[in-house]
Scaffold this motif. Structure first.
Motif, PDB file in Angstrom:
ATOM      1  N   GLN A   1      -1.952   6.786  -6.927  1.00 36.93           N
ATOM      2  CA  GLN A   1      -3.400   6.974  -7.054  1.00 36.93           C
ATOM      3  C   GLN A   1      -3.743   8.247  -7.829  1.00 36.93           C
TER       4      GLN A   1
ATOM      5  N   GLY B   1       2.559  -2.412  -5.751  1.00 36.65           N
ATOM      6  CA  GLY B   1       1.603  -1.377  -5.396  1.00 36.65           C
ATOM      7  C   GLY B   1       1.663  -0.186  -6.334  1.00 36.65           C
TER       8      GLY B   1
ATOM      9  N   SER C   1     -12.460   0.874   2.977  1.00 37.07           N
ATOM     10  CA  SER C   1     -11.141   0.253   2.831  1.00 37.07           C
ATOM     11  C   SER C   1     -10.653  -0.322   4.159  1.00 37.07           C
TER      12      SER C   1
ATOM     13  N   THR D   1      -6.463   4.194   0.670  1.00 39.75           N
ATOM     14  CA  THR D   1      -5.332   3.278   0.806  1.00 39.75           C
ATOM     15  C   THR D   1      -4.596   3.474   2.126  1.00 39.75           C
TER      16      THR D   1
ATOM     17  N   TYR E   1       1.014   1.641  -3.646  1.00 34.48           N
ATOM     18  CA  TYR E   1      -0.364   1.809  -4.107  1.00 34.48           C
ATOM     19  C   TYR E   1      -0.849   3.231  -3.859  1.00 34.48           C
ATOM     20  N   LEU E   2      -0.452   3.807  -2.743  1.00 32.01           N
ATOM     21  CA  LEU E   2      -0.862   5.158  -2.394  1.00 32.01           C
ATOM     22  C   LEU E   2      -0.221   6.196  -3.321  1.00 32.01           C
TER      23      LEU E   2
ATOM     24  N   TYR F   1      -9.694  -4.266   3.995  1.00 35.47           N
ATOM     25  CA  TYR F   1      -8.326  -4.737   4.200  1.00 35.47           C
ATOM     26  C   TYR F   1      -8.171  -5.471   5.520  1.00 35.47           C
TER      27      TYR F   1
ATOM     28  N   ASN G   1      -9.395   7.061  -3.616  1.00 33.97           N
ATOM     29  CA  ASN G   1      -8.832   5.735  -3.389  1.00 33.97           C
ATOM     30  C   ASN G   1      -7.437   5.823  -2.772  1.00 33.97           C
TER      31      ASN G   1
ATOM     32  N   GLY H   1      -1.677   0.794  -8.422  1.00 33.39           N
ATOM     33  CA  GLY H   1      -2.317   2.019  -7.963  1.00 33.39           C
ATOM     34  C   GLY H   1      -3.130   2.727  -9.024  1.00 33.39           C
TER      35      GLY H   1
ATOM     36  N   PHE I   1       0.813  -1.212   0.000  1.00 34.67           N
ATOM     37  CA  PHE I   1       0.000   0.000   0.000  1.00 34.67           C
ATOM     38  C   PHE I   1       0.850   1.267   0.000  1.00 34.67           C
TER      39      PHE I   1
END
Length: 631
Positions: free
Chosen positions: A153, A203, A337, A468, A149-150, A341, A464, A207, A146
């Motif tokens: 975004q 990630g 989320s 995250t 992933y963050l 998660y 999102n 993302g 994450f």
């Protein structure tokens, strides 16, 4: 009477062809003439065309429904694979093919996230080397995905706006799947630093999936089908958990902890081959889409030229960050989320430590709530579209009802899970809570397309990305509790999750909206939809005034508003160039020498001649000779 009857029949024949018909369209010569597409490979007569190449209509309903039907449709050229295998699923339209493929892509992406929990449980049982990780390292491994992933975004929203969103979506998943193949090797190395780096890279690639998916629906989703298409695609994230939890546990138990990683890496690569074959950026670039479906999508979205994509400079950041409906989506995304998660990372651990389930049993039993949710999500999308389409509820009320109802019921059932003492009671409450949360996907997760369709991918990246953060916080918040008290910590864990959901339910219910926001309109210079000029239609005729006043009224799905008032605000006069005297212009007369006005033809004068007495009026034709009149 005969002349009147003939005129009536002729008028009936003319106006019968103007009946609106959205099912049949006239295809232009460019479509049938071999400008690319499968028409190059097909010969003979086609539906709607006569033997000589002209158009033939079985009845009046086959006539074109609007001038836009005459627009030339340039078909894209065929690829090599298209000449042997047509790029379509015979059982469904092209837009639903894309939704289904996106659903499978999300299934693979979220299934990969279930592999690590199964590998860790199997490692605990076998005493594998990577289980020498400390609590801090284990938390880093769980949350490292994450971190990357963050980061991507919000950039993912701009990337999906600048480049074809379908290609961005496919590349993100196949890249993550390829890296997934290296995770088992990285786990055997000491200290876990290498596996952390690999998961951060995964990630980073994943993302952009959600922003890219919203970018796809910008061109493919008719307003009346937004909820069902989006929820069909997004249901793959929950179906991925349904399949991923039991399959990961089964493979890890039967083959080894490495097996889930290899299997899902292969799944992702195979899926990508089908994705690039079947999915295209927009309907115009699809070589196999039917013309009725193409025209239906384009007409429902509006036949204006697509405005330029928003850039970082043109995005109204200040207005966006002051918009409470935007914050309602962000808060709802974070709260959902948190619980999602929590279940992905710790549900198997919950069933094993509190109720003594085995690894494979925890995977199969734990997938049941997500299985029910997977069926609820697309059903909720169809129900939401039904309520909006039939005018039963406004878009705002539909979003609030579905989101708050789903969040509120999940929070309530999570309180039951927190205080359950039996596995049966806990699983029943957990299944009901997760199932109800499926309705919320037709609330906050589609709301971006309602309030700002132009910036939907950017808003999805923003919301999102903040959501995250829950995936990063949850491992650090819960790993310590689980290590300290693996059996008795779950009351605290699920009570906290219930409170998070109830907070999100309240905030969304107060501040959410389903209406197009003022700041989401494209700039005036990009609104290129044709409309009659303000001076072209006068208001002396009430029918014309009403026509202008009702021209392209705003729909509840975010179409630009072109009403009488907005047309009059654009300009009070239409300029056709200089009409007065221009200095030093030899072709224009000075103001002192105006041109006298002359009639185009002699005026009609009624001298009231009595035709019954044989009186013939003098001719007004200058070319007619007087001698002829005397004869």
């Amino acid at each position: 009477m005969k002349g009147l009857t003939a005129f009536k029949e002729k008028a009936t024949g003319v106006f019968s062809g103007l009946k609106p018909n959205m099912e049949k369209f006239e295809i232009s010569q460019s479509y049938h003439g071999g400008h690319g597409g499968y028409e190059e490979m097909e010969g003979g007569e086609r539906e709607g065309r006569g033997p000589g190449g002209g158009h033939a209509y079985d009845d009046d309903d086959d006539r074109p429904d609007s001038p836009a039907s005459f627009e030339e449709i340039e078909r894209p050229p065929l690829r090599k694979i298209d000449k042997y295998c047509k790029a379509e699923c015979p059982c469904m339209p092209a837009r639903y093919t894309i939704a289904t493929m996106a659903c499978v892509g999300f299934m693979i992406a979220f299934g990969m996230r279930c592999n690590m929990s199964a590998a860790k449980l199997k490692g605990e049982h076998n005493g594998t080397v990577f289980m020498n990780w400390t609590v801090a390292v284990e938390s880093h491994v769980d949350s490292s995905f994450f971190w990357g992933y963050l980061v991507t975004q919000i950039p993912g929203g701009f990337i999906a706006s600048k480049f074809p969103a379908n290609k961005i979506f496919g590349l993100s998943i196949v890249s993550s799947a390829s890296l997934h193949l290296f995770v088992p090797f990285a786990m055997t190395l000491m200290h876990g630093h290498v596996v952390i780096c690999v998961r951060v890279l995964q990630g980073l690639f994943e993302g952009v999936t959600y922003p890219a998916c919203h970018g796809i629906w910008r061109f493919w989703a008719p307003p009346m089908e937004r909820s069902r298409l989006a929820t069909l695609a997004f249901s793959g994230s929950y179906a991925g958990v349904v399949v991923g939890l039991p399959l990961s546990g089964l493979l890890a138990d039967a083959v080894g902890y490495q097996a889930p990683f290899y299997a899902y890496g292969a799944f992702g690569i195979i899926w990508y081959l089908f994705w690039i074959w079947l999915c295209f950026e927009n309907p115009r670039k699809h070589p196999a889409i039917s013309i009725p479906e193409l025209k239906y999508i384009e007409k429902s979205l509006g036949e204006s030229a697509h405005p330029t994509m928003p850039s970082f400079k043109t995005t109204p950041w200040r207005q966006m960050l002051r918009s409470m409906p935007v914050y309602a989506i962000i808060v709802a995304n974070f709260c959902r989320s948190w619980n999602f998660y929590l279940l992905v990372l710790f549900q198997s651990s919950f069933l094993k430590h509190k109720f003594g389930f085995k690894v494979e049993e925890a995977g199969f039993v734990g997938s049941l709530p997500h299985l029910i949710m997977t069926t609820i999500v697309p059903f909720g999308g169809m129900l939401a579209d039904h309520l909006r389409k039939n005018g039963i509820l406004s878009t705002t009320n539909v979003r609030k009802l579905f989101n708050c109802g789903g969040f509120g019921m999940e929070g309530l059932f999570f309180l039951f899970v927190a205080h359950s003492s039996t596995a049966t009671g806990a699983m029943f409450a957990l299944t009901c809570g997760v199932a109800f949360s499926g309705f919320a996907i037709s609330g906050y997760n589609v709301n971006h397309l309602d309030i700002a369709p132009r910036y939907a991918s950017i808003l999805m990246g923003l919301s999102n990305g903040i959501g995250t953060l829950a995936g990063i916080i949850v491992p650090y918040a819960l790993d310590g509790l689980i290590q300290a008290n693996p059996t008795g910590c779950w009351t605290t864990v699920f009570t906290l999750a219930a409170c998070v959901h109830l907070i999100g339910c309240t905030f969304y219910g107060i501040f959410a909206s389903g209406e197009l926001q003022p700041w989401a309109e494209p700039p005036p210079e990009e609104q290129q939809v044709w409309a009659p000029p303000a001076g072209a239609i006068t208001h002396d005729d009430p029918s014309q005034a009403g026509m202008l006043g009702t021209y392209m009224k705003e729909t509840q799905f975010g179409a630009p508003e072109y009403t009488e008032q907005s047309q009059m605000q654009q300009s009070n006069a239409i300029s056709y160039g200089a009409t007065g005297h221009v200095a030093n212009n030899p072709f224009a007369l000075a103001a002192s020498a105006p041109i006298a006005e002359e009639p185009a033809q002699p005026p009609y004068v009624d001298n009231a001649y009595d035709y019954t007495q044989g009186q013939i009026p003098p001719s007004t034709n200058p070319y007619e000779q007087p001698a002829y009149q005397q004869q």
